[in-house]
Scaffold this active site. Sequence first.
Site, PDB file in Angstrom:
ATOM      1  N   GLY B  54       0.822  -1.203   0.000  1.00  0.00           N
ATOM      2  CA  GLY B  54       0.000   0.000   0.000  1.00  0.00           C
ATOM      3  C   GLY B  54       0.854   1.249   0.000  1.00  0.00           C
ATOM      4  N   HIS B  57       3.534   4.698   2.866  1.00  0.00           N
ATOM      5  CA  HIS B  57       4.747   4.347   3.615  1.00  0.00           C
ATOM      6  C   HIS B  57       5.996   4.963   2.979  1.00  0.00           C
ATOM      7  CE1 HIS B  57       2.235   1.487   5.637  1.00  0.00           C
ATOM      8  NE2 HIS B  57       2.041   0.774   4.549  1.00  0.00           N
ATOM      9  N   HIS B 215       0.007   0.899   9.850  1.00  0.00           N
ATOM     10  CA  HIS B 215      -1.241   1.150   9.130  1.00  0.00           C
ATOM     11  C   HIS B 215      -2.273   1.842  10.002  1.00  0.00           C
ATOM     12  CE1 HIS B 215       0.561  -2.088   6.662  1.00  0.00           C
ATOM     13  NE2 HIS B 215       0.112  -1.316   5.709  1.00  0.00           N
TER      14      HIS B 215
END
Lengths: 329, 329
Positions: B54, B57, B215
């Site tokens: 995802g 980051h 997250h």
Amino acid sequence: MKKIINSIDTLLDESLNGFAKAHSDIILLNNQPHFIKRTKPAQARKVAVISGGGSGHEPLHIGFVGSGMLDAACPGQVFTSPTPDQILAAAQAVENGGGVLFIVKNYAGDVMNFEIAAEMLDCQNATVLVNDDVSFPKTHSTGRRGVAGTLIVEKIVGAAAEQGADLAACKALGVRVNLATASMGVALSSCTVPALGRPTFAISDTEMEMGVGIHGERGRETIPLISATEIVGHLAAAINDELKPQKNQPVLLHVNGFGATPLMELYLVYELAAQFWQQRGVNIARSLVGNYTTSIDMAGCSITLSILDEELLRYWDAPVNTANLRWGC
Amino acid sequence: MKKIINSIDTLLDESLNGFAKAHSDIILLNNQPHFIKRTKPAQARKVAVISGGGSGHEPLHIGFVGSGMLDAACPGQVFTSPTPDQILAAAQAVENGGGVLFIVKNYAGDVMNFEIAAEMLDCQNATVLVNDDVSFPKTHSTGRRGVAGTLIVEKIVGAAAEQGADLAACKALGVRVNLATASMGVALSSCTVPALGRPTFAISDTEMEMGVGIHGERGRETIPLISATEIVGHLAAAINDELKPQKNQPVLLHVNGFGATPLMELYLVYELAAQFWQQRGVNIARSLVGNYTTSIDMAGCSITLSILDEELLRYWDAPVNTANLRWGC
């Protein structure tokens, strides 16, 4: 105040010790007074390039000490000028027969303390003042502030010094880069200075500070939160009006985060700023995106444009080996 | 929600376009589907090293594509796994006769989608799973999470691949580094996922999340805000219990910021962590401090320790030329 610290009194010491330990291949920390210098002394007769200022803007300036950039940096307490004795000690430690060039951001305390150190210094020296922030008019009472463009002056002058330019040439080059550089910033939040313990200014969830500096001071105006395209439009227009880059002229576009803005947003700002100048035919020859001149934990960013001719591009591209800027080495 | 964006729908596209434009000397962006690959293809028969996950980051993973590290990276939507077709397209674009090695952080979605892509892929391939987060026991139902240690696996495997190691050797090396690496993090604030528009979890001004992931999920426990020395004591003890580094054993100590933590605090954490292991006679041979595996705008940091033998140190030191990790080139 939510910070990972032991105490306000020990924060700077502990942090500098960590910095020195993590980068012991490149730099050394001197204590009492504090300064950071290169592990490996520069060649004889090289101009010693020194900067400094309040802490809280890391990696500026300590992260830029090393081959191809600064010879030493003097970190003051958070948002507090380094003292004259600190600057003097750093200069004496790294002066190597070529004289000393101070690169100083335009804040009253910094200017004064570097001036005092220059007077006490027993060798040839000169100073380049950086005042790239176009948030305020040139006629502002204390002059314009030095912000993210400082890194560009340090990199280019550092490269020239490394290649043997003398003190007068380094000073002239620094003045030239400063004149060719303009910056403006926007903040979505205030920063929290550890010693104060709370945000420096209050700002609502629907507002932003346009034309903000790097010390948690309020900006030129508080306005409603607008889209990224509109934000970039404001910043880029002010910079463009100042520098008036010509068609096909090579520029360096630097998007700088203030400390709490994700890279994803910084690259988005970069994209919109690049579009702004590409639409005007300007040649974005070099780019730098990231958190380089921070304001502790402030959310927001600044845009800096620097017009670079072939000589300046060559100096920008020259090898640099510091904790936080490194290429070609 | 205070973010510099135009719209949630266009954020990733605009940001990736900016990233690609800013680093066009090193990487290229493919659209539909999204992946980042090197500008210059690797030499024939080199193992293609690919990661992804995802977005949110950054600089992980896109900032680590380039010579000496990744061949390609697949950015999903914010905190959302890349799709199998995205991974497959990236693999097909960079496979060069040496097979494909996927480096995957241990999250159900990532594992599943990389597995599907691996099955669809018409060439030799293997996967290294990274699960360095020691916040939870090894017996945790879904296994341990992959966090900041991922960068270390990517760097070392990337160097080996660059030097001609074959697929089996690269996979074995990745597994070895993962086993020698442990991380744990702490958060002072939640992050704000753009699509959600508010912090993922509520946390008071006097609390922190110990053992947090990347997250915006809650940590292992919510505890009162403690001093930096106590925070580092918690994190380092958990990591030390896991890895049990021996006296004089060389290690890499990595302090990673989650996005909104000033460098000054990260270097302070580094100093305290270095003291922790130096007191135990461990040889801190290499260091990395900065925001490398972020969680959008979360305040906090993680500590990662990696035990490196001479071979691994050599791979860590090998030249790398990516947007966000660069040395020796």
